[in-house]
Design a protein around this motif. Structure first.
Motif, mmCIF file in Angstrom:
data_model
loop_
_atom_site.group_PDB
_atom_site.id
_atom_site.type_symbol
_atom_site.label_atom_id
_atom_site.label_comp_id
_atom_site.label_asym_id
_atom_site.label_seq_id
_atom_site.Cartn_x
_atom_site.Cartn_y
_atom_site.Cartn_z
ATOM 1 N N LEU A 1 -12.720 8.727 -4.169
ATOM 2 C CA LEU A 1 -12.445 7.513 -4.929
ATOM 3 C C LEU A 1 -12.970 7.671 -6.344
ATOM 4 C CD1 LEU A 1 -13.492 4.915 -2.215
ATOM 5 C CD2 LEU A 1 -11.192 5.746 -2.746
ATOM 6 N N THR A 2 -12.156 7.327 -7.339
ATOM 7 C CA THR A 2 -12.585 7.491 -8.728
ATOM 8 C C THR A 2 -13.417 6.323 -9.229
ATOM 9 O OG1 THR A 2 -10.513 6.545 -9.549
ATOM 10 C CG2 THR A 2 -10.622 8.949 -9.325
ATOM 11 N N HIS A 3 -13.048 5.083 -8.828
ATOM 12 C CA HIS A 3 -13.821 3.913 -9.224
ATOM 13 C C HIS A 3 -13.432 2.726 -8.356
ATOM 14 C CE1 HIS A 3 -10.167 3.588 -11.678
ATOM 15 N NE2 HIS A 3 -10.398 2.291 -11.750
ATOM 16 N N GLY A 4 -14.138 1.617 -8.531
ATOM 17 C CA GLY A 4 -14.061 0.518 -7.587
ATOM 18 C C GLY A 4 -13.060 -0.580 -7.870
ATOM 19 N N HIS A 5 -12.039 -0.344 -8.659
ATOM 20 C CA HIS A 5 -11.037 -1.390 -8.867
ATOM 21 C C HIS A 5 -10.082 -1.446 -7.682
ATOM 22 C CE1 HIS A 5 -11.602 -1.042 -13.497
ATOM 23 N NE2 HIS A 5 -12.529 -1.787 -12.936
ATOM 24 N N GLU A 6 -9.578 -2.660 -7.411
ATOM 25 C CA GLU A 6 -8.725 -2.878 -6.251
ATOM 26 C C GLU A 6 -7.466 -1.999 -6.258
ATOM 27 O OE1 GLU A 6 -7.393 -6.968 -5.711
ATOM 28 O OE2 GLU A 6 -8.467 -6.881 -3.806
ATOM 29 N N ASP A 7 -6.931 -1.721 -7.447
ATOM 30 C CA ASP A 7 -5.728 -0.891 -7.525
ATOM 31 C C ASP A 7 -6.026 0.583 -7.268
ATOM 32 O OD1 ASP A 7 -7.047 -0.956 -10.069
ATOM 33 O OD2 ASP A 7 -5.281 -0.039 -10.977
ATOM 34 N N HIS A 8 -7.310 0.919 -7.052
ATOM 35 C CA HIS A 8 -7.705 2.286 -6.727
ATOM 36 C C HIS A 8 -8.344 2.414 -5.350
ATOM 37 C CE1 HIS A 8 -6.919 4.351 -10.557
ATOM 38 N NE2 HIS A 8 -6.996 3.120 -11.024
ATOM 39 N N LEU A 9 -8.805 1.317 -4.748
ATOM 40 C CA LEU A 9 -9.413 1.430 -3.414
ATOM 41 C C LEU A 9 -9.038 0.315 -2.454
ATOM 42 C CD1 LEU A 9 -11.866 -0.803 -3.257
ATOM 43 C CD2 LEU A 9 -13.160 0.949 -4.390
ATOM 44 N N GLY A 10 -8.163 -0.589 -2.836
ATOM 45 C CA GLY A 10 -7.815 -1.737 -2.015
ATOM 46 C C GLY A 10 -7.134 -1.402 -0.699
ATOM 47 N N ALA A 11 -6.468 -0.262 -0.605
ATOM 48 C CA ALA A 11 -5.774 0.122 0.632
ATOM 49 C C ALA A 11 -6.687 0.873 1.597
ATOM 50 C CB ALA A 11 -4.552 0.986 0.306
ATOM 51 N N LEU A 12 -7.918 1.129 1.209
ATOM 52 C CA LEU A 12 -8.823 1.917 2.041
ATOM 53 C C LEU A 12 -9.002 1.373 3.464
ATOM 54 C CD1 LEU A 12 -10.304 4.550 1.639
ATOM 55 C CD2 LEU A 12 -12.307 3.263 0.945
ATOM 56 N N PRO A 13 -9.165 0.061 3.687
ATOM 57 C CA PRO A 13 -9.298 -0.418 5.072
ATOM 58 C C PRO A 13 -8.085 -0.104 5.941
ATOM 59 C CG PRO A 13 -9.907 -2.142 3.520
ATOM 60 C CD PRO A 13 -9.325 -1.020 2.720
ATOM 61 N N TYR A 14 -6.904 -0.101 5.350
ATOM 62 C CA TYR A 14 -5.679 0.183 6.101
ATOM 63 C C TYR A 14 -5.530 1.675 6.374
ATOM 64 C CZ TYR A 14 -5.005 -4.504 4.466
ATOM 65 O OH TYR A 14 -5.205 -5.830 4.195
ATOM 66 N N ILE A 15 -5.953 2.489 5.439
ATOM 67 C CA ILE A 15 -5.890 3.940 5.609
ATOM 68 C C ILE A 15 -6.880 4.400 6.667
ATOM 69 C CG2 ILE A 15 -6.404 6.133 4.447
ATOM 70 C CD1 ILE A 15 -5.216 4.791 1.920
ATOM 71 N N LEU A 16 -8.072 3.818 6.665
ATOM 72 C CA LEU A 16 -9.099 4.249 7.610
ATOM 73 C C LEU A 16 -8.764 3.863 9.049
ATOM 74 C CD1 LEU A 16 -12.345 3.602 5.568
ATOM 75 C CD2 LEU A 16 -11.173 5.772 6.009
ATOM 76 N N ILE B 1 0.856 -1.193 0.000
ATOM 77 C CA ILE B 1 0.000 0.000 0.000
ATOM 78 C C ILE B 1 0.890 1.241 0.000
ATOM 79 C CG2 ILE B 1 -1.896 -1.170 1.159
ATOM 80 C CD1 ILE B 1 -1.100 0.304 3.721
ATOM 81 N N PRO B 2 0.371 2.375 -0.486
ATOM 82 C CA PRO B 2 1.156 3.610 -0.507
ATOM 83 C C PRO B 2 1.431 4.125 0.907
ATOM 84 C CG PRO B 2 -0.789 3.789 -1.902
ATOM 85 C CD PRO B 2 -0.918 2.527 -1.131
ATOM 86 N N ASP B 3 2.462 4.934 1.036
ATOM 87 C CA ASP B 3 2.770 5.594 2.299
ATOM 88 C C ASP B 3 1.730 6.687 2.521
ATOM 89 O OD1 ASP B 3 3.824 6.767 4.532
ATOM 90 O OD2 ASP B 3 5.632 7.517 3.556
ATOM 91 N N ILE B 4 0.944 6.570 3.571
ATOM 92 C CA ILE B 4 -0.148 7.526 3.811
ATOM 93 C C ILE B 4 0.191 8.518 4.899
ATOM 94 C CG2 ILE B 4 -1.954 5.962 3.036
ATOM 95 C CD1 ILE B 4 -2.508 5.617 6.150
ATOM 96 N N ASN B 5 1.437 8.631 5.274
ATOM 97 C CA ASN B 5 1.817 9.489 6.386
ATOM 98 C C ASN B 5 1.785 10.960 5.977
ATOM 99 O OD1 ASN B 5 2.622 10.410 8.809
ATOM 100 N ND2 ASN B 5 4.583 9.373 8.821
ATOM 101 N N LEU B 6 0.567 11.511 5.887
ATOM 102 C CA LEU B 6 0.406 12.931 5.556
ATOM 103 C C LEU B 6 0.547 13.805 6.797
ATOM 104 C CD1 LEU B 6 -2.641 12.745 3.148
ATOM 105 C CD2 LEU B 6 -0.244 13.016 2.549
ATOM 106 N N SER B 7 0.717 13.191 7.963
ATOM 107 C CA SER B 7 0.781 13.959 9.205
ATOM 108 C C SER B 7 2.157 14.558 9.444
ATOM 109 C CB SER B 7 0.401 13.066 10.384
ATOM 110 O OG SER B 7 1.320 12.001 10.493
ATOM 111 N N GLN B 8 3.057 14.468 8.493
ATOM 112 C CA GLN B 8 4.388 15.046 8.641
ATOM 113 C C GLN B 8 4.374 16.565 8.486
ATOM 114 O OE1 GLN B 8 7.019 13.430 9.639
ATOM 115 N NE2 GLN B 8 5.984 11.473 9.651
ATOM 116 N N THR B 9 3.254 17.124 8.077
ATOM 117 C CA THR B 9 3.173 18.566 7.913
ATOM 118 C C THR B 9 3.091 19.246 9.275
ATOM 119 O OG1 THR B 9 0.786 18.436 7.714
ATOM 120 C CG2 THR B 9 2.037 18.402 5.671
ATOM 121 N N LYS B 10 3.531 20.481 9.356
ATOM 122 C CA LYS B 10 3.553 21.199 10.640
ATOM 123 C C LYS B 10 2.156 21.485 11.160
ATOM 124 C CE LYS B 10 8.024 23.210 9.780
ATOM 125 N NZ LYS B 10 8.787 24.342 9.416
ATOM 126 N N SER B 11 1.260 21.880 10.282
ATOM 127 C CA SER B 11 -0.116 22.133 10.712
ATOM 128 C C SER B 11 -0.984 20.950 10.287
ATOM 129 C CB SER B 11 -0.638 23.420 10.069
ATOM 130 O OG SER B 11 -0.698 23.263 8.666
#
Length: 99
Positions: free
Chosen positions: A71-86, A53-63
């Motif tokens: 989500l653009t569409h329902g293919h696994e390569d576009h939404l498969g990481a959603l359970p891990y991100i949430l 899955i992609p690196d989702i660490n967007l919290s590195q920003t100061k604020s």
């Protein structure tokens, strides 16, 4: 009334030049829109890895930015990481209803 110009920052988080892990963040000021949340199955050299899955660490920003997820569409390569991100991010998810 004049508004100060704000720049758009495009942050590819995965999927650039490859199949899978599609994910991109768009940032303007304190707002971030994350597009997709893809995953991919590992190549044979990643022995023991079930998925990537992609690196989702967007919290590195100061604020703390205001974030939304689109989500653009329902293919696994576009939404498969959603359970891990949430598990890590509490953000609203926007998607089109299925037909």
């Amino acid at each position: 009334m004049s508004h100060p110009a704000q720049s758009l920052t495009v942050i590819p988080l995965g999927g650039l030049g490859e199949f899978g892990m599609n994910m991109m963040a768009l940032r303007v000021g304190d707002d971030i829109i994350v597009i997709d949340a893809g995953m991919m199955f590992p190549e044979s050299e990643l022995l023991g890895v079930d998925l990537v899955i992609p690196d989702i660490n967007l919290s590195q920003t100061k604020s703390r930015p205001r974030s939304r997820h689109r989500l653009t569409h329902g293919h696994e390569d576009h939404l498969g990481a959603l359970p891990y991100i949430l598990r890590d991010l509490n953000v609203p998810i926007y998607a089109r209803a299925s037909r």
